[in-house]
Design an enzyme around this catalytic site. Structure first.
Site, PDB file in Angstrom:
ATOM      1  N   GLY A  35     -27.774  39.531  71.704  1.00 28.32           N
ATOM      2  CA  GLY A  35     -26.879  38.527  72.269  1.00 28.32           C
ATOM      3  C   GLY A  35     -25.536  39.151  72.598  1.00 28.32           C
ATOM      4  O   GLY A  35     -25.274  40.307  72.263  1.00 28.32           O
ATOM      5  N   SER A  39     -21.338  36.493  69.707  1.00 25.07           N
ATOM      6  CA  SER A  39     -22.309  35.398  69.626  1.00 25.07           C
ATOM      7  C   SER A  39     -22.674  35.043  68.185  1.00 25.07           C
ATOM      8  O   SER A  39     -23.141  33.934  67.904  1.00 25.07           O
ATOM      9  CB  SER A  39     -23.579  35.749  70.408  1.00 25.07           C
ATOM     10  N   SER A 109     -27.846  45.012  72.693  1.00 25.67           N
ATOM     11  CA  SER A 109     -29.084  45.441  73.367  1.00 25.67           C
ATOM     12  C   SER A 109     -29.300  44.636  74.652  1.00 25.67           C
ATOM     13  O   SER A 109     -30.221  43.823  74.730  1.00 25.67           O
ATOM     14  CB  SER A 109     -30.295  45.332  72.432  1.00 25.67           C
TER      15      SER A 109
END
Length: 202
Positions: A35, A39, A109
């Site tokens: 995320g 987040s 990621s």
């Protein structure tokens, strides 16, 4: 250098992944939190670890910033370096799974292909993708580390969500909406998923 690879012969010990799982009393797998920055990935990952620890589950958290102070301190934030960052983390996470440990990986990621690469490293039931979903504007309001402000000022380049893309997961096992759900609710959702899908049994 490539020529020498033909002389690499992995050694196989007698103790297997299944042996280590039996010793620990539970399965081993990867909980992959992805995320935007801000987040709530790391916060939730550590909260889940605390819950699993209370349940007698052997765990370890791999966190983006922590890894970049050691193993990946030589990497920047270009697309190539982000790919290598996740490749290394994936290989480390795979080792934890082989050791019989539940590894919680909290990394932005941003690219689907990199997350798929890690999923492909382990067996089908050893990777749980958790999309920590939160609108960019909410993440910016939180901006605990002041990173978004620096990115908007041009001080930080290639920042995900600002001048670098984030590719949302298409079929994550779990979706957490952290602008609507509390940390406790997110933890409960993850634990319930693991229990209902037999991840917490040998």
């Amino acid at each position: 250098m490539q020529e020498n690879k033909k002389f690499i012969i992995p050694h196989r010990g007698k103790i297997t992944k299944q042996d280590r799982r039996r010793l620990k009393g539970h399965k081993s797998f990867i909980l992959w939190f992805t995320g935007l920055s801000g987040s709530g990935k790391s916060t939730i990952a550590h909260a889940v670890e605390e819950k699993l620890f209370e349940m007698g589950v052997h765990t370890y958290v791999l966190d983006g910033d922590n890894i970049r102070t050691g193993l990946n301190k030589d990497l920047g934030f270009s697309a190539e370096d982000r790919e290598e960052n996740i490749r290394r983390i994936g290989e480390v996470a795979k080792l934890f799974v082989d050791a019989g440990i539940v590894v919680l990986s909290a990394f932005i990621s941003p690219y689907r292909k990199d997350r798929q690469f890690v999923r492909n490293l382990v067996e089908k039931d050893e990777f749980v993708e958790i999309y920590v979903k939160c609108p960019l504007e909410v993440c910016e309001l939180r901006d605990v580390k002041g990173l978004y402000k620096k990115a908007r000022q041009g001080i930080i380049k290639n920042f995900t969500g600002i001048d670098d893309p984030y590719e949302e997961p298409e079929n994550p096992e779990i979706v957490l909406e952290t602008d609507r759900e509390t940390i406790e609710e997110c933890v409960e959702k993850i634990i319930n998923y693991l229990a209902q899908n037999n991840y917490l049994e040998v």
